[in-house]
Scaffold this motif. Structure first.
Motif, mmCIF file in Angstrom:
data_model
loop_
_atom_site.group_PDB
_atom_site.id
_atom_site.type_symbol
_atom_site.label_atom_id
_atom_site.label_comp_id
_atom_site.label_asym_id
_atom_site.label_seq_id
_atom_site.Cartn_x
_atom_site.Cartn_y
_atom_site.Cartn_z
ATOM 1 N N GLU A 122 30.018 99.263 57.673
ATOM 2 C CA GLU A 122 31.660 99.430 57.754
ATOM 3 C C GLU A 122 32.328 100.284 56.965
ATOM 4 O O GLU A 122 33.047 101.187 57.815
ATOM 5 N N VAL A 123 32.075 100.407 56.050
ATOM 6 C CA VAL A 123 33.113 101.462 55.534
ATOM 7 C C VAL A 123 32.094 102.524 54.578
ATOM 8 O O VAL A 123 31.273 101.815 54.087
ATOM 9 N N GLU A 124 31.716 103.552 54.050
ATOM 10 C CA GLU A 124 31.220 103.991 53.575
ATOM 11 C C GLU A 124 31.879 105.081 52.663
ATOM 12 O O GLU A 124 32.557 106.424 53.023
ATOM 13 N N GLU A 125 31.385 105.400 51.392
ATOM 14 C CA GLU A 125 32.036 106.339 50.599
ATOM 15 C C GLU A 125 31.724 107.242 50.412
ATOM 16 O O GLU A 125 30.149 107.103 49.385
ATOM 17 N N PHE A 126 31.768 108.709 50.502
ATOM 18 C CA PHE A 126 30.961 109.910 50.125
ATOM 19 C C PHE A 126 31.849 111.181 49.779
ATOM 20 O O PHE A 126 32.753 111.191 49.152
ATOM 21 N N SER A 127 31.388 110.839 47.698
ATOM 22 C CA SER A 127 32.095 111.228 46.717
ATOM 23 C C SER A 127 31.352 112.905 46.613
ATOM 24 O O SER A 127 30.432 113.745 46.932
ATOM 25 N N ILE A 128 32.487 113.835 47.149
ATOM 26 C CA ILE A 128 32.520 115.107 47.180
ATOM 27 C C ILE A 128 33.234 116.146 46.678
ATOM 28 O O ILE A 128 34.322 115.874 47.036
ATOM 29 N N GLY A 129 32.721 116.769 46.364
ATOM 30 C CA GLY A 129 33.646 117.301 44.836
ATOM 31 C C GLY A 129 34.303 116.496 44.148
ATOM 32 O O GLY A 129 34.614 114.823 43.079
ATOM 33 N N ASN A 130 36.072 116.694 44.277
ATOM 34 C CA ASN A 130 37.141 115.904 43.255
ATOM 35 C C ASN A 130 37.036 114.640 44.258
ATOM 36 O O ASN A 130 38.346 114.084 43.919
ATOM 37 N N TYR A 131 37.252 114.876 45.435
ATOM 38 C CA TYR A 131 38.003 113.560 46.482
ATOM 39 C C TYR A 131 36.463 112.830 46.592
ATOM 40 O O TYR A 131 35.112 112.876 46.877
ATOM 41 N N PHE A 133 35.546 110.702 50.073
ATOM 42 C CA PHE A 133 36.008 110.709 51.574
ATOM 43 C C PHE A 133 35.204 108.932 52.193
ATOM 44 O O PHE A 133 34.234 108.935 52.288
ATOM 45 N N LYS A 134 36.348 108.639 52.956
ATOM 46 C CA LYS A 134 35.761 107.050 53.031
ATOM 47 C C LYS A 134 35.859 107.124 54.920
ATOM 48 O O LYS A 134 36.612 107.617 55.922
ATOM 49 N N SER A 135 34.477 106.706 55.354
ATOM 50 C CA SER A 135 34.246 106.943 56.631
ATOM 51 C C SER A 135 34.485 105.148 56.678
ATOM 52 O O SER A 135 33.118 104.530 56.902
ATOM 53 N N ILE A 136 34.908 104.953 57.892
ATOM 54 C CA ILE A 136 35.554 103.791 58.566
ATOM 55 C C ILE A 136 34.769 103.744 60.262
ATOM 56 O O ILE A 136 35.240 104.000 60.640
ATOM 57 N N HIS A 137 33.862 102.479 60.316
ATOM 58 C CA HIS A 137 33.338 102.594 60.921
ATOM 59 C C HIS A 137 34.647 101.983 62.323
ATOM 60 O O HIS A 137 35.564 100.689 62.008
ATOM 61 N N THR A 138 35.384 102.376 63.259
ATOM 62 C CA THR A 138 36.007 102.789 64.303
ATOM 63 C C THR A 138 35.622 101.978 65.840
ATOM 64 O O THR A 138 36.284 103.278 66.535
ATOM 65 N N PRO A 139 34.970 101.327 65.539
ATOM 66 C CA PRO A 139 34.294 101.564 66.871
ATOM 67 C C PRO A 139 35.772 101.608 68.514
ATOM 68 O O PRO A 139 36.193 100.669 68.159
ATOM 69 N N GLY A 140 35.470 101.550 69.639
ATOM 70 C CA GLY A 140 36.629 101.808 70.500
ATOM 71 C C GLY A 140 36.348 103.233 72.182
ATOM 72 O O GLY A 140 35.184 102.437 73.248
ATOM 73 N N HIS A 141 36.754 104.007 71.193
ATOM 74 C CA HIS A 141 35.931 104.507 72.227
ATOM 75 C C HIS A 141 34.922 105.088 72.095
ATOM 76 O O HIS A 141 34.412 105.420 73.424
ATOM 77 N N THR A 142 34.261 105.271 71.277
ATOM 78 C CA THR A 142 32.927 105.431 71.459
ATOM 79 C C THR A 142 32.072 103.890 70.611
ATOM 80 O O THR A 142 32.954 103.891 69.651
ATOM 81 N N PRO A 143 30.637 103.626 71.039
ATOM 82 C CA PRO A 143 30.423 102.822 69.932
ATOM 83 C C PRO A 143 30.380 103.059 68.019
ATOM 84 O O PRO A 143 30.763 102.392 67.558
ATOM 85 N N GLY A 144 30.277 104.064 68.198
ATOM 86 C CA GLY A 144 29.970 104.609 67.073
ATOM 87 C C GLY A 144 31.628 105.478 67.064
ATOM 88 O O GLY A 144 30.557 106.324 65.611
ATOM 89 N N SER A 145 31.957 105.582 67.057
ATOM 90 C CA SER A 145 33.472 105.948 66.461
ATOM 91 C C SER A 145 33.856 106.244 65.356
ATOM 92 O O SER A 145 33.621 104.953 64.793
ATOM 93 N N ILE A 146 33.952 106.689 64.406
ATOM 94 C CA ILE A 146 34.465 106.597 62.559
ATOM 95 C C ILE A 146 35.872 107.379 62.647
ATOM 96 O O ILE A 146 36.298 108.295 62.939
ATOM 97 N N SER A 147 36.325 107.052 61.761
ATOM 98 C CA SER A 147 37.347 107.969 61.197
ATOM 99 C C SER A 147 37.646 108.247 59.600
ATOM 100 O O SER A 147 36.816 107.345 59.100
ATOM 101 N N ILE A 148 37.908 108.880 59.363
ATOM 102 C CA ILE A 148 37.300 108.873 57.886
ATOM 103 C C ILE A 148 39.423 108.954 56.773
ATOM 104 O O ILE A 148 40.141 109.988 57.619
#
Ligand SMILES: [Zn+2]
Length: 219
Positions: A122-131, A133-148
């Protein structure tokens, strides 16, 4: 290419809007979606960036206007890691999904690429450099749409690529899921929204208004 705030750029529009974050570290450059024209990404050279420094690319969903240039990107930066949600992964990685990617609509030939990561949570975090990035599963437009979502300095930045839809049976769109997904995005209280087709919204109030407007018209 336009600098939005420090380390955040609107690379340009080809199919969709392409955004780039500069981690300023060995994390390199991070793209959010690839668009359709690698030429735009090459043009980041004019601003002093090296396209081969693009190390990560988050794909918000499987539509051709967001992924067509992925194979061209691989050709210039072979180590780039692609991320997408599991539910949109097959059309990105395999042939024979021209309806799901909408490549047939656009009359474009899609060259599949291999994902580094199929996002499952549902939410996955990716640590890249100093930041982070949080991926948030936001289905609707397509089943696997994500927002970052990523915090850059004191600004919460949301990449919500296809908040506006459209919603179609051939995309397996789902309006009930969409309403829940948009509520998740509202809860983030982002300061900046980088949208996939309608520009950049630069205040928490404008972000909220934009998301709410589409929630209401798609009820
Ligand atoms: Zn789309």
């Amino acid at each position: 290419m336009r600098k939005i705030i420090d380390n955040l750029y609107h690379v340009g529009d080809s199919g969709c809007s392409i955004f780039m974050v500069n981690s300023g570290t060995e994390g390199g450059l991070i793209l959010i979606d690839c668009g359709m024209d690698i030429g735009l990404i090459q043009k980041t050279k004019n601003e002093g960036f090296k396209p081969r420094n693009i190390k990560h690319c988050f794909l918000t969903h499987c539509h051709i206007d967001h992924i067509a240039a992925c194979s061209d990107l691989l050709a210039i930066t072979p180590d780039v890691k692609f991320y997408a949600h599991e539910l949109d992964a097959d059309p990105i990685e395999k042939k024979g999904f021209d309806n799901k990617t909408a490549a047939s609509w656009y009359g474009v030939k899609y060259q599949p690429i291999k994902l580094f990561k199929r996002i499952k949570e549902e939410v996955e975090e990716f640590s890249i450099g100093n930041y982070i990035f949080k991926s948030i599963h936001t289905p609707g437009h397509t089943p696997g749409s994500i927002s970052i979502y990523v915090k850059l300095g004191d600004k919460g930045v949301l990449f919500g690529q296809d908040i506006h839809g459209p919603f179609m049976e051939s995309f397996s769109s789902n309006l009930e899921d969409y309403q829940k997904s948009m509520q998740k995005l509202l809860n983030l209280n982002a300061d900046i929204l980088c949208e996939g087709h309608f520009g950049v919204f630069e205040s928490a109030e404008k972000v909220r208004k934009y998301i709410k407007g589409y929630m209401e018209s798609n009820r």
